[in-house]
Every structure is written in C-alpha cells, then in structure tokens.
Design a protein around this motif. Structure first.
Motif, PDB file in Angstrom:
ATOM      1  N   ASP A 121       0.839  -1.206   0.000  1.00 40.57           N
ATOM      2  CA  ASP A 121       0.000   0.000   0.000  1.00 40.57           C
ATOM      3  C   ASP A 121       0.875   1.258   0.000  1.00 40.57           C
ATOM      4  O   ASP A 121       0.543   2.267  -0.644  1.00 40.57           O
ATOM      5  N   THR A 122       1.990   1.214   0.720  1.00 41.95           N
ATOM      6  CA  THR A 122       2.879   2.383   0.749  1.00 41.95           C
ATOM      7  C   THR A 122       3.589   2.542  -0.596  1.00 41.95           C
ATOM      8  O   THR A 122       3.832   3.669  -1.052  1.00 41.95           O
ATOM      9  N   CYS A 123       3.926   1.411  -1.252  1.00 37.32           N
ATOM     10  CA  CYS A 123       4.478   1.501  -2.621  1.00 37.32           C
ATOM     11  C   CYS A 123       3.487   2.190  -3.552  1.00 37.32           C
ATOM     12  O   CYS A 123       3.875   2.980  -4.410  1.00 37.32           O
ATOM     13  N   ARG A 124       2.205   1.881  -3.391  1.00 35.31           N
ATOM     14  CA  ARG A 124       1.182   2.526  -4.237  1.00 35.31           C
ATOM     15  C   ARG A 124       1.175   4.037  -3.993  1.00 35.31           C
ATOM     16  O   ARG A 124       1.078   4.835  -4.925  1.00 35.31           O
ATOM     17  N   ALA A 125       1.268   4.411  -2.706  1.00 41.16           N
ATOM     18  CA  ALA A 125       1.290   5.848  -2.382  1.00 41.16           C
ATOM     19  C   ALA A 125       2.517   6.509  -3.013  1.00 41.16           C
ATOM     20  O   ALA A 125       2.432   7.623  -3.557  1.00 41.16           O
ATOM     21  N   LEU A 126       3.665   5.821  -2.969  1.00 41.79           N
ATOM     22  CA  LEU A 126       4.885   6.356  -3.593  1.00 41.79           C
ATOM     23  C   LEU A 126       4.719   6.460  -5.108  1.00 41.79           C
ATOM     24  O   LEU A 126       5.098   7.457  -5.726  1.00 41.79           O
ATOM     25  N   ARG A 127       4.171   5.417  -5.700  1.00 41.66           N
ATOM     26  CA  ARG A 127       3.968   5.397  -7.160  1.00 41.66           C
ATOM     27  C   ARG A 127       3.149   6.594  -7.621  1.00 41.66           C
ATOM     28  O   ARG A 127       3.416   7.195  -8.660  1.00 41.66           O
ATOM     29  N   ASP A 128       2.141   6.950  -6.826  1.00 40.04           N
ATOM     30  CA  ASP A 128       1.186   7.974  -7.250  1.00 40.04           C
ATOM     31  C   ASP A 128       1.565   9.386  -6.793  1.00 40.04           C
ATOM     32  O   ASP A 128       0.827  10.338  -7.057  1.00 40.04           O
ATOM     33  N   ALA A 129       2.685   9.507  -6.080  1.00 41.05           N
ATOM     34  CA  ALA A 129       3.042  10.824  -5.516  1.00 41.05           C
ATOM     35  C   ALA A 129       3.985  11.587  -6.441  1.00 41.05           C
ATOM     36  O   ALA A 129       4.997  11.050  -6.883  1.00 41.05           O
ATOM     37  N   ASP A 130       3.633  12.821  -6.720  1.00 41.23           N
ATOM     38  CA  ASP A 130       4.550  13.714  -7.429  1.00 41.23           C
ATOM     39  C   ASP A 130       4.343  15.127  -6.890  1.00 41.23           C
ATOM     40  O   ASP A 130       3.371  15.801  -7.236  1.00 41.23           O
ATOM     41  N   LEU A 131       5.257  15.549  -6.029  1.00 45.79           N
ATOM     42  CA  LEU A 131       5.131  16.870  -5.401  1.00 45.79           C
ATOM     43  C   LEU A 131       6.063  17.888  -6.065  1.00 45.79           C
ATOM     44  O   LEU A 131       6.348  18.945  -5.496  1.00 45.79           O
ATOM     45  N   THR A 132       6.526  17.564  -7.282  1.00 45.24           N
ATOM     46  CA  THR A 132       7.536  18.407  -7.943  1.00 45.24           C
ATOM     47  C   THR A 132       7.104  19.870  -8.032  1.00 45.24           C
ATOM     48  O   THR A 132       7.894  20.772  -7.749  1.00 45.24           O
ATOM     49  N   GLY A 133       5.851  20.090  -8.439  1.00 38.15           N
ATOM     50  CA  GLY A 133       5.385  21.473  -8.559  1.00 38.15           C
ATOM     51  C   GLY A 133       5.035  22.067  -7.204  1.00 38.15           C
ATOM     52  O   GLY A 133       5.346  23.229  -6.912  1.00 38.15           O
ATOM     53  N   ALA A 134       4.428  21.255  -6.355  1.00 38.82           N
ATOM     54  CA  ALA A 134       3.859  21.757  -5.093  1.00 38.82           C
ATOM     55  C   ALA A 134       4.917  22.286  -4.130  1.00 38.82           C
ATOM     56  O   ALA A 134       4.668  23.237  -3.373  1.00 38.82           O
ATOM     57  N   ILE A 135       6.109  21.707  -4.152  1.00 36.42           N
ATOM     58  CA  ILE A 135       7.075  22.078  -3.103  1.00 36.42           C
ATOM     59  C   ILE A 135       7.625  23.490  -3.257  1.00 36.42           C
ATOM     60  O   ILE A 135       8.243  24.013  -2.323  1.00 36.42           O
ATOM     61  N   ALA A 136       7.372  24.114  -4.389  1.00 31.58           N
ATOM     62  CA  ALA A 136       7.764  25.529  -4.526  1.00 31.58           C
ATOM     63  C   ALA A 136       6.979  26.395  -3.541  1.00 31.58           C
ATOM     64  O   ALA A 136       7.364  27.532  -3.259  1.00 31.58           O
ATOM     65  N   ARG A 137       5.878  25.853  -2.999  1.00 32.90           N
ATOM     66  CA  ARG A 137       5.046  26.632  -2.061  1.00 32.90           C
ATOM     67  C   ARG A 137       5.465  26.457  -0.611  1.00 32.90           C
ATOM     68  O   ARG A 137       4.862  27.050   0.285  1.00 32.90           O
ATOM     69  N   ILE A 138       6.480  25.629  -0.355  1.00 31.46           N
ATOM     70  CA  ILE A 138       6.897  25.403   1.043  1.00 31.46           C
ATOM     71  C   ILE A 138       7.536  26.676   1.601  1.00 31.46           C
ATOM     72  O   ILE A 138       8.439  27.244   0.989  1.00 31.46           O
ATOM     73  N   VAL A 139       7.034  27.105   2.759  1.00 31.54           N
ATOM     74  CA  VAL A 139       7.574  28.318   3.379  1.00 31.54           C
ATOM     75  C   VAL A 139       8.471  28.006   4.577  1.00 31.54           C
ATOM     76  O   VAL A 139       9.212  28.867   5.044  1.00 31.54           O
ATOM     77  N   ALA A 140       8.399  26.799   5.097  1.00 30.11           N
ATOM     78  CA  ALA A 140       9.210  26.466   6.280  1.00 30.11           C
ATOM     79  C   ALA A 140      10.696  26.466   5.924  1.00 30.11           C
ATOM     80  O   ALA A 140      11.082  25.973   4.857  1.00 30.11           O
ATOM     81  N   PRO A 141      11.540  27.013   6.804  1.00 25.87           N
ATOM     82  CA  PRO A 141      12.975  26.843   6.623  1.00 25.87           C
ATOM     83  C   PRO A 141      13.269  25.345   6.532  1.00 25.87           C
ATOM     84  O   PRO A 141      12.766  24.558   7.349  1.00 25.87           O
ATOM     85  N   THR A 142      14.059  24.950   5.555  1.00 28.40           N
ATOM     86  CA  THR A 142      14.198  23.523   5.236  1.00 28.40           C
ATOM     87  C   THR A 142      15.663  23.118   5.141  1.00 28.40           C
ATOM     88  O   THR A 142      16.471  23.829   4.533  1.00 28.40           O
ATOM     89  N   LEU A 143      15.976  21.993   5.738  1.00 30.69           N
ATOM     90  CA  LEU A 143      17.301  21.389   5.595  1.00 30.69           C
ATOM     91  C   LEU A 143      17.118  20.067   4.857  1.00 30.69           C
ATOM     92  O   LEU A 143      16.314  19.227   5.265  1.00 30.69           O
ATOM     93  N   VAL A 144      17.860  19.889   3.773  1.00 33.44           N
ATOM     94  CA  VAL A 144      17.767  18.662   2.973  1.00 33.44           C
ATOM     95  C   VAL A 144      19.101  17.927   3.102  1.00 33.44           C
ATOM     96  O   VAL A 144      20.165  18.513   2.903  1.00 33.44           O
ATOM     97  N   ILE A 145      19.010  16.628   3.442  1.00 29.54           N
ATOM     98  CA  ILE A 145      20.210  15.833   3.733  1.00 29.54           C
ATOM     99  C   ILE A 145      20.218  14.598   2.829  1.00 29.54           C
ATOM    100  O   ILE A 145      19.179  13.968   2.618  1.00 29.54           O
ATOM    101  N   ALA A 146      21.406  14.242   2.326  1.00 27.23           N
ATOM    102  CA  ALA A 146      21.531  13.006   1.538  1.00 27.23           C
ATOM    103  C   ALA A 146      22.759  12.226   1.989  1.00 27.23           C
ATOM    104  O   ALA A 146      23.827  12.811   2.193  1.00 27.23           O
TER     105      ALA A 146
END
Ligand SMILES: O=C(O)CC1=CCC(=O)O1
Length: 288
Positions: A183-208
């Motif tokens: 079920d979580t794979c299905r949620a991943l398959r269907d998720a695309d936040l590429t456009g939406a994340i431009a609206r994030i206002v929270a200070p953000t730290l991205v780690i890899a």
C-alpha cells in the motif's frame, strides 16, 4: 509504547526527550519502523521533545483495509500531532517520510515550524518499478525483495563492519506486513510533489547520504533546489538510512539547524519580518 486512533487507523508512537524542549516529529521510510531513530534519539533527547511513530501498515501500527495516498499519510501525522497536543513541530521525514513531511508543509504550513528532508525527493522511482515491487511483495512476501533492498539501504562498509546489525535491520524490513508495504508503494507510485514544493515556506534542511542508491544525492539535491528556503548537505559514508549509519552526523545537523534562532516561528508563531528579509537576501546561514 503508545497507540492512538487517528484518521481511521491505529498508529504506534513513542515520545522521548525533554518535554520543555523544541518539538521534532520523525516520519520513517518504506519498510522501516521507529527503531531506526534510536541512536539519534539518544543524542537529541537531552534537549529536544521527540515524537516517533510507525506509519500505517508498518511496525506496530495498523494495516488499513484500503490503500491510501501520501496526503492520507500526512493527515495521519496531523491527527497524531492533535492526539499529543502539538499544534506545530519541526518535521523530519526520511524517504517516503520526507514526502509525507513535504505534503504536510504544503497543505498545512502552520503546523510545520521547520522541515528536515532526508534521502527523499519530490518524486521517487517510476510507476513501472513500483508496480513490479507491489506484484513481487503481494505474491512472494517482503522477504523476496529483502536482499535487493538492503543493498540500496546500506553502504558496503556498514555491511562488512556490522554484520549482526545489518541482519537485524533486514529482519525489520522483512517483518513489514506485505499489504502495508505494498500500500505504501502505491502511495509512492502515485506521488509527485515536484510542482507543489515551490510553495513550502518552512525553513528547510535537505540531507543526503553520499552512498544512497535509492534516492541518489543528485536527485535529493534537485528537490532541495525547488524549495525556496532550503539548504542541502551530504553525509559521507552513509546510504539511504544515515540515521542508522551516521547518527552522530544526523544529530549534529539537526541540532545546528533546529537551534538557529527563528524566535517566534519556533512553536508556530508568526515569523519575524527581519528573518524573512534575511532569508530573501540569502544572508541566513542555512540558505546559502
Ligand atoms: O526501499 C527503497 O528502495 C528505498 C525507499 C524508497 C522510498 C522509501 O521510503 O524507501
């Protein structure tokens, strides 16, 4: 060990740390449970108020009857925050947990004081790859893909140096209920936040992790570039789960990021003008 019914599903959660400290909630990756944060909790618990949980279909949380999307996972998390009485918190999400955190930051910005995105991306994998994984897991069980996934999760150095721990984390993965995993794979398959994340206002730290084969550093960096106020950092010698391989580095980055003074925003209040100005100018140290 605590349980809460929220958004139609029973979630397992744990609270640790200093109850008067700044609040952080942690969202896990596919096939993992809240134990992946144990070493980070040991390091941050003196100063921070910590909330961990197993997302639906994982760990000791309930497997819901019908598959749900990333937005439902984010609603689960919002319900859990309501349950523990947190209006807002810093949200740290790993992999699919990062998608859950991003979705919450987009749709409920008032609840996310700061965002930490670890080994994640706005879009992860391809529909074909997720469909193949869903088929395999539903017909043969999670153990059928266990070896393959473990190669992506951990660096070769960790596998060689910590064979018992490596085997233990593989047991965690393979004990995930097949339906919860699929079920979580299905949620991943269907998720695309590429456009939406431009609206994030929270200070953000991205780690890899620099040896992550599931969400490689370039993919994670691309997501960081799409978020207006994001800093990007890599952790050397870590695969997909830096919280297990490099808990000291993860804790250090979180501590630095969450301890930087953003006074009124810390517990969900209005963000001071001076901070916004600094952010726009790119002068805040986290937004270089
Ligand atoms: O299992 C993997 O390949 C890694 C992963 C992708 C999304 C997630 O949460 O974990």
């Amino acid at each position: 060990m605590s349980f809460a019914r929220t958004n139609g599903v029973v979630l397992h959660y744990r609270r640790l740390g200093r109850s008067a400290g700044p609040r952080i909630v942690f969202a896990n990756s596919l096939g993992s449970d809240l134990a992946i944060w144990d070493d980070v909790a040991d390091e941050l618990g003196r100063d921070f108020d910590l909330l961990f949980y197993d997302k639906r279909g994982h760990g000791l949380s309930e497997v819901a009857p019908a598959p749900r999307g990333i937005a439902d996972h984010a609603d689960d998390l919002a319900g859990l925050l309501d349950h523990v009485g947190w209006g807002s918190a810093a949200v740290c999400g790993l992999s699919v947990g990062g998608l859950i955190a991003m979705d919450m930051a987009v749709r409920a910005p008032e609840r996310v004081t700061r965002l930490v995105l670890m080994d994640t991306a706005a879009r992860i994998g391809t529909p074909e790859a997720w469909n193949a994984r869903i088929e395999a897991v539903l017909h043969q069980g999670v153990a059928a893909i266990g070896d393959q996934i473990m190669e992506r999760w951990f660096s070769f150095a960790y596998r060689d140096a910590e064979p018992d721990a490596f085997a233990g984390w593989q047991r965690m993965l393979e004990r995930t209920p097949a339906k919860g995993y699929a079920d979580t794979c299905r949620a991943l398959r269907d998720a695309d936040l590429t456009g939406a994340i431009a609206r994030i206002v929270a200070p953000t730290l991205v780690i890899a992790g620099d040896e992550d084969l599931s969400t490689p550093p370039e993919l994670v960096a691309d997501t960081a570039r799409r978020i207006p106020a994001a800093a990007f950092r890599t952790i050397a010698g870590a695969g997909h789960l830096p919280c297990i391989e490099r808990p000291g580095d993860v804790s250090g980055l979180l501590r630095d990021f969450l301890s930087q003074r953003l006074p009124a925003a810390e517990q969900g209040g209005p963000r001071p003008r001076a901070y916004d100005k600094e952010r726009q100018d790119g002068r805040h140290s986290l937004f270089r």
